[in-house]
Every structure is written in C-alpha cells, then in structure tokens.
Write a protein that holds these residues in place. Structure first.
Motif, short mmCIF file in Angstrom:
data_model
loop_
_atom_site.label_atom_id
_atom_site.label_comp_id
_atom_site.label_asym_id
_atom_site.label_seq_id
_atom_site.Cartn_x
_atom_site.Cartn_y
_atom_site.Cartn_z
N UNK C 7 32.82 19.55 35.94
CA UNK C 7 32.25 19.77 34.60
C UNK C 7 33.06 20.83 33.88
N UNK C 8 33.34 20.59 32.62
CA UNK C 8 34.03 21.58 31.81
C UNK C 8 33.27 21.77 30.51
N UNK C 9 32.75 23.00 30.33
CA UNK C 9 32.07 23.36 29.10
C UNK C 9 30.94 22.39 28.76
N UNK C 10 30.23 21.96 29.78
CA UNK C 10 29.20 20.94 29.58
C UNK C 10 28.00 21.51 28.83
N UNK C 11 27.63 20.84 27.76
CA UNK C 11 26.46 21.21 26.97
C UNK C 11 25.45 20.08 27.07
N UNK C 45 17.96 20.69 34.38
CA UNK C 45 18.77 19.92 33.43
C UNK C 45 20.14 19.61 34.02
N UNK C 46 20.73 20.57 34.72
CA UNK C 46 22.03 20.33 35.33
C UNK C 46 21.94 19.20 36.34
N UNK C 47 20.87 19.19 37.13
CA UNK C 47 20.73 18.13 38.13
C UNK C 47 20.54 16.77 37.45
N UNK C 48 19.74 16.77 36.38
CA UNK C 48 19.54 15.50 35.67
C UNK C 48 20.84 15.02 35.01
N UNK C 49 21.63 15.98 34.55
CA UNK C 49 22.92 15.61 33.97
C UNK C 49 23.82 15.00 35.04
N UNK C 54 20.59 12.56 31.94
CA UNK C 54 20.61 13.30 30.68
C UNK C 54 21.97 13.10 30.03
N UNK C 55 21.99 13.12 28.71
CA UNK C 55 23.27 12.88 28.03
C UNK C 55 24.06 14.16 27.90
N UNK C 56 25.37 14.01 27.97
CA UNK C 56 26.28 15.13 27.79
C UNK C 56 26.46 15.32 26.29
N UNK C 57 26.00 16.45 25.75
CA UNK C 57 26.07 16.66 24.31
C UNK C 57 27.31 17.43 23.89
N UNK C 58 28.08 17.89 24.85
CA UNK C 58 29.31 18.59 24.52
C UNK C 58 30.09 18.83 25.79
N UNK C 59 31.38 19.04 25.67
CA UNK C 59 32.21 19.24 26.85
C UNK C 59 32.52 17.93 27.55
N UNK C 60 33.07 18.03 28.76
CA UNK C 60 33.43 16.82 29.50
C UNK C 60 32.91 16.92 30.92
N UNK C 67 32.78 8.86 34.45
CA UNK C 67 32.75 9.74 33.29
C UNK C 67 31.30 9.86 32.79
N UNK C 68 30.85 11.09 32.54
CA UNK C 68 29.45 11.27 32.14
C UNK C 68 29.21 10.77 30.72
N UNK C 69 30.28 10.64 29.94
CA UNK C 69 30.08 10.14 28.58
C UNK C 69 29.95 8.63 28.55
#
Lengths: 222, 283, 239
Positions: C7-11, C45-49, C54-60, C67-69
C-alpha cells in the motif's frame, strides 16, 4: 447451477427456522384481504368481480415485506460480505435469492388463493391459466424484488425507500396479472394467455436485468 | 456537450472550479430563453387563434377553443420530459460502462429537470383535460397513465439520490435505477395500452386540431423555447453538482489533514499513549 | 520473497470521514502482522480495504497481486475476513452455516467438521442455531468457517476478543498453521499477550496512518519460528 440452488436452499432453510413468513407475513396477507373486503362494503358480487385485482394488490403488498426480509437476512451480521468474499458470481447469488423469494411467494399466493375463494366467493374457471400466469408474475415479482431490495438495502431508510422504488415497477405486473386472473376467474372477457405473455416478458426482462445489475450493486455496498 | 457543461474534473487542478454556476453558454441561453418566452407568450395568447371550427349542426362551433393554448406548454414539456429522462437513463448507462463522475452528474441534473418538467406536463394535462374531456384524470389514456408511472419512477430515483451515502456507491445505485426506469417504461406503456386498448388524445389532439400556420409555428416555437430552457437549467444544475463535489473534496482535504494531525498528536505523546494501550502486556 | 500486501498513501473513507489517511504498508508472504492502535485508528477499515470490501479513495495498493482499484473481484475469493460482525446466518445451525460456506468454496463436509474440531467447538453444538450460542462460541464458528475456505490472506479483526484461554490458543494455532502453509496473516488485536505470541511483526496505526514506522527491514521471514521472534510490541513502545 449448484451455487444457485445452494443460495436458494439456504434462504429457504432460514425461513423454515425463523418462521417469519408463516407467523408475520402470511397473517398480514390475509388481513389485507379482509380489509379490502371491508373497503368494498362486503358486497358479494362486487367482491367476486374485483377479486383478481384485490388478490394481486394483497400479493404485491406482501411481496414488499418478503423482499425486505430477503435482504434483511443478508444484512444482519453482514453475511452479504461473506457472499462477496466467496468466489460465487453475483448473477448466481441473484438467481438463488430470487428463486427462494419466488418459492416463498408461491406459498403465500396459494394461501391467498384459498382465502380469496373463501372470502370473496371467487370461482376459478381456468385453473391452468391461473397457475401459469401466477407463476410468471411470481418470477417477475421475485426478480424485481430481489434487485430493488438490495438497491435500497444498505441505507438506514430501507423500510420507506423500498416501497417507493418498487411499487411503480409492480404496476405492469398488477395490470397483467389482474387481467389474466380476470379471464381465469371469468370476471373479465379478455384473452388471458396474451397477458400471460406480457407477464412472462416482464419476468424475463427483470431476471436478465437483475442478473446483470446485481454485481455492481453488491460492489457498491462494499 | 462537454464543451457546454465544462471539462471533466479530472482534467484540471481543483482550484480551477468555477466560482458560480454561470458561464458564457448559460448567459446566451438565458437571454435566448427570456426572448423566446416573450415571443411564445405573444404567439400563444395574442397572435394564434383559438381552436374552433363549424360543428355538425349549422351555426354551431366545436373545438378546443382557448384551451388549445395550454398545448403550447403541455406538448413541449412532454417532449422535453421524455428527452430529459431518456438522457438520464443514457447517462446512467454510460456511467455503468465507463465510470466517470461526469456522467453521474449529468444523470442527476437531467433527472431533476425531467421530474420537474414531468410534473408540469401532468398538471397542464389535467387542467386541459377538465374542459376538453370533462375530467381531471382519464384512466383510459395510455400516455397519461404511463407518464404518471414515469413520474413516480424517477421521483423514486431522486429519493434514492437524496439519501446520504458514499459518492461512488450512490452513483452506482442511482445509475442502475436510472437504467431500470428505461427498462420499465416501455413495459408499462405496452401493458397500459393493452389494458384499455383505446387512446383518447394521441391522434385526437393533433389531427383534429385545425392546424393553421400560426398554430403549428407556435407549437414548434414552444418546443424550441422549452428546449433552450432545458439546456440552460441543465448546465446550471450540472455545474452546481460540480461545485458541490468540489466543496465535498475540499472537505475531504481538510478532513485528511485533521486526521493526520490526530496521528501527530498521538506521536507527540507517543510512548505514553502506546504505553497505556499496552499496559496489561508489560512484563 | 513475494509481497502479499503493498500500500502506498492509501486513503479510504467511511462516508465523508477519511478512516485511512495515507497508509504505507508492506507485508511479505507468510508474515503474521499485528496491527495495533487505539479505537478509531482505522484498523477495521484497513482490514476491509485489504479484503477488497472497501474502496480505495486515494493512493495505490496491491494485494496478492490484485490491484485494489481495478481487480478487487479477483482478490476477494482469496481472502478470509474475520470481522466484528460474524458474517454468518443467525438462524442456521453451526453445521449448516459451515456447510454452506464450505460448499460455496468447494470444500467438503468432512473439512467443515475438521475445522470445527480444530476450533474446539463441542460436537453437541453442531445442530444448535447460531443465535443460541454465546459470543465466544460464535467467534469459534466464524473462525472455523474461515479455515474451511483456506484463504491465502487471513484478515482477523479482534480474533481473540471474547474468547477464553483455550479459544485464544485454538485461534493462535490456526494462525500459525496458516502461516506455516504459506498464507499471510494480518490481525488487529487489543489482546496484547495472545496476539504477540503469534505475530512476527507489529505495526502501529494511529489517526489513519502508520505511526512510528520502524526503519527495520521488511519482515522476519515466515520460516523463523514465531516463538523465537522478539516480542514485537517492545519495538513499537520504544519508537
């Protein structure tokens, strides 16, 4: 197909254990028929003439409750997440849940049918037409109910939002099923089988649309 | 259309958001709407004749008389209702396919205007129906009943949109409902048509009308004016949604900063906070 | 070694609230990572991501190569999540719940029986509706239904909460077995001793970001015996 049946069997088993359908939804359905009888002043000939329409109004109101229940089962304890995490395709989950809902509605309709004959003095003249059109209508109602149920599900306002979204969708079902039953019960001189065709078309359209749309909807919930 | 509505937000820095919902396009359209409305009022109320023609009995006159003037609003409103709601369904479909917020906003804007115009259509129709059909509401007419179901369907769409939710989830649900409306309406139309199997006004209004040049011109003018009006408020509504999203994302930036500051505070008191949390585990 | 989580800068937002405000996280395959942090730090939230729920609203971010996106659908079947909500059906019995999820995952009835045994769920409870079980017993059933699916990434949210001593032991054995078979485990827990027993590394989450990111190298290799790993909590306390 195996997964479809698994999901359907699971929903029906939950119903058998919780008995919500039997103890809450079925009495509601019969009470609706009784109230409609009061509304028409218990006039025997009027009741018999209008019995197809009254029957289907009762079925649709009952279907609202059954659809709510079908969604609530998945949302208590977030079981919907578990379904998402399984490898099952959303279209199969949709088919399974719609199948279970259709089976429950069929039982309710049988009960309401008996109540209609007893309370409204209705007489079924074409049994085959009545059963076929009821089956087509039921599949359509179940497909639309399953789809719109999950559409309104994750919000705190499910109880009020679902009827607003679903009742306009039921409009063609009510028209079609009432006409088809009108023919089957001998209260209207129409071609019931043509209406059966329309109900079948509705069922087909909503089954396909639901199977396609269910995936994006489940995703939206996550 | 993207030229009119503004570029997709992805193409520009956040600060480039408009400060208001006006643009050169809306100013032109706004002036055109006003001028058109004045022209339409003149044509509809003064220049065009009432609908009346010789009746079967000598000396008698039949027709819609002055009620025909309602058509100059009713008919254009109906046409643009169908266009707006069709646009909503189309944009919803494209959203599901391409996933751009632009399409979601377009769907929302056109649905709101479509529901508004649909209410205008139904109301003017009822007012017209009272003198001409001698009833406010005619169940036997396919279009009347279908339009009412259409109104209820997309009123439900707006109800769904009004429920607070995460933007993407809401966009997805709304898009499916928007497409669902387009799936539903042809079925409703067909079933209502079979249901009564007669239509009161689709031929009657236009074919029985003694279409004079000026009547036809006024009708076309009404459609054009209503179209310009539709485009005008569509752009405003779209840009309003855009601004709302900007405010939301600005809020997100602030919330993110605040959230990170929260982490900083804990880091400052670092070992202490950690220590209390792990008090039980300390050997 | 392959990276299971990147994860990088995941929002990630819950409604308008940024529950995760820019998380950088690397988890190697076979690692048992302990997430710690105060309530509201963003652990759930991190676990759900990471589960793709949960959707990745920012970062990668990439999890198990997905890919989470764009690729969450491929990710989800490979992930097992044990959450606060049990994700089971209250009206079904223990066995019915397990059989249903086992069948969806293509596992046999025998495997679901075995999973129940490993979690030490008494056989007499097998035909009792979940509704009538205690919180701890339900948790064991949920853990068993997770084990049946044999996920590649285990995400455990407070797996020890509400469990007695033997239950914690059973959960820890399950976690070690999974990691031993090459699965990756991320668990969030306030039950420090029980969790620290299995974890090979600890990450502290505060205010939606990773706090006190220790400069130490990626991770203890999975092959090292968990018992031999240093108590990871102290690393964080020192930071």
């Amino acid at each position: 197909m195996r997964e479809v049946l698994l999901v359907a069997a699971k929903d029906l088993r939950i119903e058998l254990r919780s008995r919500v359908l039997l103890f809450q939804v079925a009495p509601f359905a019969v009470a609706t028929l009784v109230l409609l009888g009061f509304a028409l002043d218990a006039d025997r000939s009027a009741l018999r003439n209008f019995s197809p329409g009254l029957f289907w109004v009762a079925v649709l109101l009952t279907a609202l409750l059954a659809a709510q229940r079908s969604v609530a089962v998945e949302h208590a304890g977030r079981a919907a997440d578990a379904l998402l995490l399984s490898a099952t395709s959303p279209a199969r989950i949709f088919a399974g849940k719609a199948l279970a809902l259709a089976a429950q509605l069929a039982v309710l309709e049988a009960l309401l049918g008996v109540a209609m004959v007893v309370l409204y003095d209705a007489r079924v003249e074409h049994f085959g037409l009545a059963v076929a059109s009821a089956a087509a209508a039921t599949v359509g109602i179940a497909a639309a109910g399953t789809l719109y149920g999950v559409l309104a599900a994750p919000m705190g306002v499910r109880e009020t939002l679902l009827p607003v979204l679903l009742l306009p969708v039921f409009a063609p079902v009510l028209i079609g099923a009432t006409r088809a039953f009108g023919d089957a019960l001998g209260t209207a001189a129409v071609n019931g089988w043509a209406w059966f065709g329309l109900l079948g078309l509705f069922a087909l359209v909503y089954a396909v649309f639901g199977a396609l749309a269910y995936g994006p909807l489940l995703e939206a919930e996550a | 259309m993207s030229i009119l509505l503004g570029r997709p937000p992805g193409d520009r820095p956040p600060s480039a958001a408009p400060g208001h919902t006006g643009s050169r396009a809306t100013r032109i359209l706004g002036v055109a709407t006003l001028v058109g409305l004045v022209g339409l009022c003149l044509c509809a109320f003064i220049f065009s004749p009432p609908d009346s023609r010789p009746g079967p009995e000598p000396g008698s006159r039949i027709g819609q008389f002055d009620a025909v003037r309602l058509m100059y609003v009713h008919f254009p409103a109906a046409i643009w209702t169908y266009s707006a709601l069709g646009l909503c369904a189309l944009a919803s479909g494209v959203y599901l396919w391409r996933r751009g917020v632009w399409w979601d906003r377009l769907a929302h804007a056109s649905a709101e205007i479509g529901v508004l115009l649909c209410a205008v259509t139904l109301l003017t129709g009822m007012i017209w129906g009272r003198p001409i059909w001698n009833t406010w509401w005619e169940w036997g007419d396919v279009r009347v009943v279908t339009t009412l179901v259409l109104f209820l369907t997309y009123a439900g769409y707006l109800a769904l949109r009004s429920v607070p939710a995460a933007p993407e989830a809401r966009a997805r649900r709304s898009a499916i409902l928007g497409v669902g409306g387009a799936v539903l309406i042809p079925i409703v139309n067909r079933s209502v048509e079979w249901w009564e199997n007669r239509t009161l006004h689709q031929q009657s209004t236009l074919e029985e009308l003694r279409i004079e040049d000026l009547t036809l011109f006024t009708l076309v003018l009404g459609i054009a004016v209503m179209g310009v009006f539709f485009l005008w408020i569509l752009i405003h509504r779209f840009r309003l949604a855009w601004l709302e999203a900007e405010v939301e994302s600005a809020g997100l930036e602030a919330a993110l900063a605040e959230r990170r500051a929260e982490a900083g505070e804990v880091a400052a008191t670092g070992a202490g906070a950690g220590g209390t949390g792990e008090g039980g585990s300390a050997p | 070694m392959e990276s299971a989580v990147w994860l990088r800068d995941a929002v990630c937002c819950r409604g308008r609230f940024p529950a995760l405000a820019g998380v950088d996280l690397d988890v190697a395959e076979g690692e048992i990572l302990l997430l710690r942090g105060p309530n509201g730090a963003g652990k759930t939230t991190l676990l759900r991501l990471l589960a793709g729920l949960a959707t990745l609203d920012g970062g990668r971010g990439t999890v198990l190569g997905c890919d989470l996106g764009s690729d969450r659908r491929a990710l989800r079947p490979q992930v097992g999540l044990l959450g606060h909500d049990l994700m089971l059906y209250e009206d079904l019995t223990v066995v019915e719940n397990l059989r249903f999820f086992a069948a969806l995952a293509g596992a046999s009835d025998a495997e679901s029986r075995a999973a129940l045994e490993r979690l030490e769920v008494a056989p007499r409870l097998a035909d009792v509706p979940l509704r009538r079980l205690s919180a701890g017993q339900r948790k064991r059933v949920a853990a068993a239904s997770l084990a049946v699916r044999r996920p590649r990434l285990w995400l455990l949210d407070e797996p020890h909460a509400g469990l007695d001593e033997s239950g914690r032991g059973a959960v820890n054995r399950l976690v070690r077995d999974a990691a031993g078979r090459g699965a990756t485990v991320v668990l969030a827990s306030h039950e420090a001793p029980a969790a620290a027993e299995v974890a090979t590394r600890t990450v502290h989450l505060v205010g939606g970001i990773v706090a006190g990111r220790s400069p130490d190298s990626p991770a203890a290799p999975a092959s090292s015996s968990p018992a031999a790993a240093p108590p990871p909590i102290e690393q964080v306390s020192d930071a």
